[in-house]
Scaffold this motif. Structure first.
Motif, PDB file in Angstrom:
ATOM      1  N   ALA A 201     127.798 -90.071  20.172  1.00 57.82           N
ATOM      2  CA  ALA A 201     127.570 -90.372  21.584  1.00 57.82           C
ATOM      3  C   ALA A 201     126.095 -90.673  21.829  1.00 57.82           C
TER       4      ALA A 201
ATOM      5  N   ASN B  15     122.557 -90.713  24.171  1.00 59.68           N
ATOM      6  CA  ASN B  15     121.816 -89.685  24.891  1.00 59.68           C
ATOM      7  C   ASN B  15     121.028 -90.337  26.038  1.00 59.68           C
ATOM      8  N   PRO B  16     121.454 -90.128  27.281  1.00 53.88           N
ATOM      9  CA  PRO B  16     122.608 -89.310  27.709  1.00 53.88           C
ATOM     10  C   PRO B  16     123.911 -90.095  27.553  1.00 53.88           C
ATOM     11  N   PRO B  17     125.028 -89.389  27.346  1.00 52.80           N
ATOM     12  CA  PRO B  17     126.316 -90.079  27.261  1.00 52.80           C
ATOM     13  C   PRO B  17     126.731 -90.649  28.610  1.00 52.80           C
ATOM     14  N   ARG B  18     127.446 -91.773  28.578  1.00 53.33           N
ATOM     15  CA  ARG B  18     127.877 -92.398  29.829  1.00 53.33           C
ATOM     16  C   ARG B  18     129.160 -93.187  29.575  1.00 53.33           C
ATOM     17  N   ILE B  19     130.155 -92.958  30.393  1.00 51.01           N
ATOM     18  CA  ILE B  19     131.432 -93.664  30.276  1.00 51.01           C
ATOM     19  C   ILE B  19     131.319 -94.955  31.068  1.00 51.01           C
TER      20      ILE B  19
ATOM     21  N   ASP C 275     131.115 -91.474  24.013  1.00 58.99           N
ATOM     22  CA  ASP C 275     130.513 -90.732  25.125  1.00 58.99           C
ATOM     23  C   ASP C 275     131.558 -89.941  25.897  1.00 58.99           C
ATOM     24  N   LEU C 276     132.739 -90.535  26.072  1.00 58.70           N
ATOM     25  CA  LEU C 276     133.831 -89.840  26.769  1.00 58.70           C
ATOM     26  C   LEU C 276     134.215 -88.564  26.034  1.00 58.70           C
TER      27      LEU C 276
ATOM     28  N   SER D 234     131.518 -96.219  24.606  1.00 62.03           N
ATOM     29  CA  SER D 234     132.019 -95.503  25.777  1.00 62.03           C
ATOM     30  C   SER D 234     133.035 -94.443  25.375  1.00 62.03           C
TER      31      SER D 234
ATOM     32  N   ILE E  61     131.575 -85.989  26.991  1.00 62.16           N
ATOM     33  CA  ILE E  61     131.572 -85.635  28.415  1.00 62.16           C
ATOM     34  C   ILE E  61     132.821 -84.847  28.796  1.00 62.16           C
ATOM     35  N   ARG E  62     133.975 -85.259  28.266  1.00 63.34           N
ATOM     36  CA  ARG E  62     135.238 -84.659  28.704  1.00 63.34           C
ATOM     37  C   ARG E  62     135.884 -83.755  27.667  1.00 63.34           C
TER      38      ARG E  62
END
Length: 469
Positions: A208, A210-214, A363-364, A360, A367-368
């Motif tokens: 992922a 930095n910062p992760p982002r969808i 990163d998802l 994405s 994040i999730r």
């Protein structure tokens, strides 16, 4: 749909399973998996199988050699280069997967079957009814953590042919990665000292950001997750589901293509065509409420060289490097429309796959909290292995008669090359509720019977319905 010889009876005698370790000392270290590898949905074992005739007459140097001994010795040599595969998976306190490269080895089983290749007939097509005979599940070996990452059984046949069956922890490799390893194994079996393509780890390339982002819409994953990260349908009753082989020969695929309007007929890949046909026929067979949402996710490899589409990964990268963007529709709309409607949805979903899409996904995951893909009977995942190279693995006795994943899974079907009666085609193992199987067959039959008058009606309906959407 091809028949099988499932009434065939034979015995397989196995030696005690052994651990094959790298032939030379390898680094003892801990390596982290990527955030694409480290998906909840990857935490399962995949059985893959290769069937070989006795072709030693084509290569006299192999005539007196024993495939079991040759492959066992080659395995130790290949693991020198692919030493993480001889390790064991562990987790950190955040449940991030890592490989403890401790050289403990992979499981290997030597076996003999009192059956010939010809007697097996079409049982070599997936799902193989004799998978348990050709790939013994060693007790305690099929977990994800602390277990061998690969199990291999090589079974000699009475005719001099052999079967190589393998079970792989999916978090370590995708189909392309497995082919890299198997090609190295085959090269070592034929006397090579080094792999033509050296393996590349570098899993940090798919971590992922930095910062992760969808940044993309991901229909393939639940929008919200529960505490145990599952979104299971209470109507996904596996006790009432059956698995069977679905085969399309080249002529049937041509007929299906003729159901499309001209602008799609010439601008549609075989994968897109079969995926759309499978999706539509399967949805019709399930007889769902017209308002229910159905979706199909197609696995797309991210290794493309195009800078706008691919990830430009090193050639020897053998980790997971794919995503599965989804096509989504209400069941009623999908079933009322001609095949071209489904094809356009599949093409659109496939076109969304690029470097940004897979970034994405990574990163998802962070994040999730690594949600799995949706597991419902209204969601099917398809993976095209017809160009994977699995059927090009030659240990010195020639190419396999058939090679591929040995079975499907309730939410996953694999497309594989297969030949029936001398005619090339594509076979895929399908899971369906028992009551839906016959209707599925009938829907496929409608799509694969030549009817010139129907094409004109189909094209007219396609234009009319498309203009209404």
């Amino acid at each position: 749909m091809a028949s099988t010889n499932s009434h065939l009876a034979f015995q397989v005698k196995r030696s005690i399973p052994e651990l094959v370790v790298p032939a030379k000392p390898t680094p003892h270290e801990v390596k982290k998996l990527s955030d694409i590898d480290d998906q909840e949905s990857m935490r399962f074992q995949v059985p893959v199988i290769w069937f070989y005739r006795n072709n030693s007459s084509n290569n006299p140097s192999m005539e007196e050699k024993d495939p079991v001994k040759v492959i066992r010795e080659a395995l130790g040599k290949a693991l020198v280069y692919y030493y993480p595969l001889a390790g064991r998976l562990i987790e950190d306190r955040n449940k991030k997967l890592m490989v403890n490269c401790n050289g403990q080895g992979v499981l290997f089983i030597e076996a003999n079957a009192d059956v010939t290749f010809d007697q097996l007939g079409h049982t070599i097509q997936p799902p193989s009814p004799f998978l348990n005979e050709f790939l013994y599940n060693v007790p305690g070996s099929d977990g994800i953590l602390g277990c061998p990452l690969i199990l291999i059984q090589v079974t000699r046949l009475l005719c001099g042919g052999f079967i190589l069956a393998l079970r792989l922890n999916h978090t370590m490799c995708d189909g392309s990665g497995l082919c890299l390893f198997m090609n190295t194994l085959a090269e070592m079996a034929k006397g090579a000292q080094h792999p033509t393509i050296p393996p590349v780890w570098e899993r940090e390339l798919l971590n992922a950001r930095n910062p992760p982002r969808i940044t993309r819409i991901h229909h393939e994953f639940p929008q919200e997750t529960t505490d145990d990260h599952r979104e299971l349908d209470d109507d996904l009753d596996l006790t009432n589901m059956v698995q069977f082989p679905f085969f399309l020969n080249s002529n049937q695929i041509r007929v299906i293509r003729n159901h499309l309007p001209p602008h799609l007929r010439s601008n549609c890949t075989r994968f897109e065509l079969i995926t759309a046909c499978l999706w539509r026929c399967r949805t019709l067979a399930l007889n769902l409420d017209p308002e229910e949402v159905v979706q199909i996710s197609g696995v797309v490899n991210g290794r493309g060289k195009n800078s706008n589409k691919g990830l430009n990964l090193p050639v020897g990268y053998y980790g997971n490097a794919f995503a599965y963007p989804s096509a989504v529709s209400k069941a009623g709309i999908l079933c009322r429309n001609p095949l071209g409607y489904a094809v356009e949805l599949v093409k659109k979903a496939k076109s969304e796959m690029d470097e940004e899409y897979i970034r994405s996904v990574a990163d998802l995951m962070v994040i999730r909290g690594r949600p799995p893909f949706k597991i419902t009977k209204r969601h099917l995942v398809v993976s095209d292995l017809t160009r994977s190279g699995l059927d090009k693995i030659d240990f010195g006795w020639g190419l396999p008669r058939h090679a591929g994943v040995a079975m499907g899974f309730p939410p996953i079907s694999f497309f594989m090359n297969y030949k029936v009666g001398g005619e090339d085609g594509v076979v895929m193992p399908i899971w369906l509720p028992l009551f839906s199987v016959e209707r599925f067959r009938q829907e496929v039959k409608k799509m694969t019977i030549e009817d010139p008058d129907m094409h004109e009606i189909t094209e007219a309906r396609h234009v009319r319905l498309t203009s209404m959407l």
